[in-house]
Design an enzyme around this catalytic site. Structure first.
Site, PDB file in Angstrom:
ATOM      1  CB  CYS A  82      38.488  98.443 113.144  1.00 35.70           C
ATOM      2  SG  CYS A  82      37.009  99.351 113.603  1.00 35.70           S
ATOM      3  CG  HIS A 183      41.634 102.150 115.398  1.00 37.16           C
ATOM      4  ND1 HIS A 183      41.738 101.738 114.097  1.00 37.16           N
ATOM      5  CD2 HIS A 183      40.321 102.066 115.705  1.00 37.16           C
ATOM      6  CE1 HIS A 183      40.532 101.435 113.628  1.00 37.16           C
ATOM      7  NE2 HIS A 183      39.661 101.615 114.598  1.00 37.16           N
TER       8      HIS A 183
END
Lengths: 262, 499
Positions: A82, A183
């Protein structure tokens, strides 16, 4: 940076190495520290909040950028999630057009988007030797990342948005560096990606002939399959983009058998 | 000082007063209450739908109802502890004779707040004195605009449901905006031990009350759990801690001297934790002296909640000794360390929402209680059986990454005496995987996705007289409580919590 349960990736890498009799030492690298990254076997960087990300961005420009690039060219496996993934790119362009420089290890660029892309992701792996595998995780980002010719996509998106919600790619790979928006944490539920990183680390140290002993991955495989089925079901209700034909081609059979066994 | 009301008025208590109700008000009230009655009859809590219907008819209804309160509202917000703090404060205020409106179901968006007023209007024999409103952090600016509260209480800020709010910094600034809007009109109760919360009090007037713990023995020198806040908000340097109570709560100071923990006005010392049986502490209030408090609500995190409730109660004029006495008999709130007898076993429901909350729950459940009555309690000598139920619906947080930040490794320690752990819910398999990587033997873990079947299995594994420890996420907690109440063991919350 440790925001967002990315600790699961460190746990997964450590356990899966330890279960194979490989000793693991963890070193946390702080702001402002100059580090020789080539001395490490695997590097990991999670995402952070905007404020922290700016601090780290400065630190990378001033202190760590060169050493990281050297380690990457030396073949050190590196997983960035991310915000960490975005930082490895060439720049992050904010909503006002300001360009925050990244360290340019990955030939990608990220632009702020208005809509946050949030939800479960299923993607077909494009890593060499893993084309039959899927990756499953959770994305939560407003930045849109576009890949340049210097990187390959990590995976093709089957459910969710991926890099930018437009070109159907998710993540980027260059040498042994993997950048991704996933994630979840991503590695425990996608043990083959964890093992890919561990194997690259072992090969870098001991040469190509080494193979990793297989582990009993029943719990991992079940969690993966359950997560894929759940993502598909939730997407149906939430109008998340789904590439149905590709999804059927890649995971269709497995989804069917799972439902039958319930 | 505020005084409880004594006047008695008609059933339209909330709408009597200087401003006459409009037809639109009455229509909205009537419709909202009809929906409330209907959904209760259908066995639902009716926590937000009635408010939604009424607001559709009269968007200003919440503001108008809040304006009719004798004294006004108190807003309670923060990541963890909202519901329990509101519950403890409601016990104190009711004992002191106040009549309250309280969104005790935990529905804490605008619709839920409105539903609480509708519920009250249905039963009202007299005008309510105070509205106790636990408010979702993102809703604070809007709630403050509508309610114009007497005061606001902020418990703590932890990582929670980032899929919904984006980032913690955003949440903090939303609550800060709410406090700005309260302005000098009301009091502000802040947790001194949480730098993110304490920073909200900088540069504000004398109506800021800080609360905190002062007992190094119940803290740690180093931080073991995920820390949210590392840097001084003024200069960006990493904060120095001399003690951590849990998460990033502790005694901290900026090395550059820009920011330090404010000295608390309401504080707990000599804290004694008794596992799941309760907690006691010496309460000191600046200018008011000391009193020893023993409360049945367990866990260090609930000591914080008690301090928050006490600080607000003192601001509302309740004498210290009376407030402290009320805490001694205040029970746990709905699904928060709530014990329900089921089939000759005790089911302990402990809601989990985020890593810090889950860690605190685990530490409390595994805490060594002094063996007062020995067997039969979770703190006894038998194996501890768990049911962990993880859903990923909107109200739970749709991203379950946070499970990897919880210290489930505690369950793999020998002293944990774990018997069987049944994992359930929409993300049962993720939970099983987390336990594997925490080092819990696979033979101890059983995956049963359906909640009803999982409860059966877990009860079977639990011996008669023992306690089954259940840690569900929000919607899993509601479902489990529903299953238990359908089996006739627990009344629905809107009856259970009426005192």
């Amino acid at each position: 940076m440790n925001l967002y349960g990315d600790r699961g990736n460190v746990i997964a890498l450590s356990r899966r190495a330890e279960w194979r009799g490989i000793e693991v030492g963890l070193t946390a690298v702080g702001l402002g520290e100059a580090v020789d990254f080539t001395a490490f076997d695997i590097l990991f960087m999670g995402g952070g909040q905007d404020k922290e990300q700016r601090l780290i961005c400065e630190d990378f420009q001033r202190v760590k950028g060169g050493a990281l690039a050297e380690a990457v060219e030396d073949g050190v496996p590196f997983l960035a999630i991310c915000g960490g993934y975005q930082l490895l790119g060439r720049f992050y362009e904010t909503g006002t057009g300001e360009r925050l420089p990244g360290i340019g290890i990955l030939d990608v660029e990220t632009r702020a988007g208005r809509k946050r892309m949030i939800g479960n992701v299923v993607a077909g792996s494009l890593l060499a030797g893993q084309e039959t595998r899927t990756l499953v995780g959770f994305e939560n980002h407003s930045g849109r990342t576009y890949l340049g010719p210097g990187v390959r996509p990590l995976a093709e998106v089957l459910v969710g948005h991926g890099n930018n919600g437009e070109d159907g790619t998710e993540g980027a790979v260059y040498r042994n560096v993997v950048g991704t928006y996933l994630h979840g944490s991503v590695l425990p539920k996608n043990p083959w990606l964890a093992d890919w990183l561990i194997r690259r680390a072992v090969v870098r140290r001991y040469g190509e002939g080494v193979t990793l002993p297989p582990l009993d991955d029943r719990v991992e495989t079940e969690a993966h399959a359950a997560a894929v089925a759940h993502a598909v079901e939730v997407a149906r209700r939430h109008r998340t983009p789904v590439r149905r034909r590709r999804l059927r081609a890649v995971v269709g059979g497995r989804l069917g058998s799972r439902r039958g066994s319930r | 000082m505020l005084h409880p009301s004594s006047s008695v008025s008609s059933g339209w208590g909330l709408l009597t007063g200087a401003v006459l109700p409009t037809v639109r008000d009455l229509l909205a009230l009537w419709a909202g209450r009809a929906v409330l009655k209907l959904s209760r009859r259908l066995g639902h809590g009716g926590s937000s739908l009635p408010g939604r219907v009424a607001l559709r008819i009269q968007p200003a209804l919440l503001r108008r109802l809040a304006g009719k309160l004798r004294w006004g509202s108190v807003v309670i917000t923060g990541t963890n502890g909202k519901t329990t703090t509101a519950r403890l404060l409601s016990t104190i205020l009711q004992d002191a004779g106040y009549r309250l409106v309280h969104n005790r179901s935990g529905a804490n968006l605008k619709e839920g707040l409105t539903s609480a007023f509708l519920d009250d209007a249905a039963a009202a024999r007299r005008r309510a004195d105070i509205a106790l409103m636990e408010v979702d952090e993102a809703t604070v600016p809007e709630a403050v605009r509508e309610l114009r509260p007497l005061g606001i209480v902020v418990t703590n800020f932890f990582r929670d449901q980032l899929d919904r709010y984006g980032e913690l910094d955003t949440t903090v600034s939303l609550v800060g905006r709410g406090i700005d809007a309260v302005g000098g009109r009301g009091f502000v109760v802040l947790n001194a031990d949480d730098p993110l919360v304490a920073a909200l009090g900088r540069g504000r007037g004398e109506r800021v009350v800080f609360y905190g713990i002062e007992d190094d023995r119940c803290g740690k020198r180093t931080m073991t759990q995920t820390r949210e806040q590392r840097h001084c908000l003024a200069c960006g340097r990493e904060l120095d801690y001399s003690v951590f109570y849990y998460g990033h709560l502790g005694r901290y100071a900026c090395p550059g001297g820009d920011f330090r923990r404010p000295a608390p006005d309401v504080r707990a010392g000599a804290v004694r934790l008794g596992g799941v049986r309760g907690a006691s502490f010496t309460l000191s209030v600046r200018g008011e002296g000391e009193v020893r408090v023993a409360m049945p609500v367990p866990g260090l995190y609930n000591v914080y909640n008690a301090l928050a409730a006490l600080a607000a109660a003192l601001e509302l004029g309740v004498p210290l000794s009376r407030a402290a006495a009320s805490l001694e008999r205040a029970g746990a709130s709905f699904g928060r360390m709530e014990v329900i007898p089921v089939e000759e076993r005790n089911v302990l429901l402990a809601l989990v929402k985020n890593p810090t909350g889950f860690n605190q729950v685990l530490e409390t459940l595994l805490g060594d209680a002094p063996a007062a009555d020995g067997a039969g309690e979770a703190g006894g000598e038998g194996p501890r059986n768990f049911l962990i139920a993880i859903n990923d619906r909107y109200a739970d947080g749709t991203d379950i990454s946070w499970l990897w930040d919880v210290d489930f490794e505690l369950l793999a320690e020998r002293g944990a005496r774990v018997g069987e752990i049944v994992v359930s819910g929409l993300r049962a398999h993720d939970m099983a995987l987390r336990l594997k990587y925490a080092g819990v033997p696979e033979a101890c873990v059983r995956v049963v996705p359906g909640l009803s079947e999982a409860l059966d299995r877990a009860l079977t594994a639990t011996a008669r007289g023992e306690t089954l420890l259940v840690t569900p996420t929000y919607t899993a907690m509601l479902e489990l409580r529903d299953i238990i109440s359908r089996r006739g063991y627990a009344p629905p919350f809107w009856e259970a919590e009426k005192t």
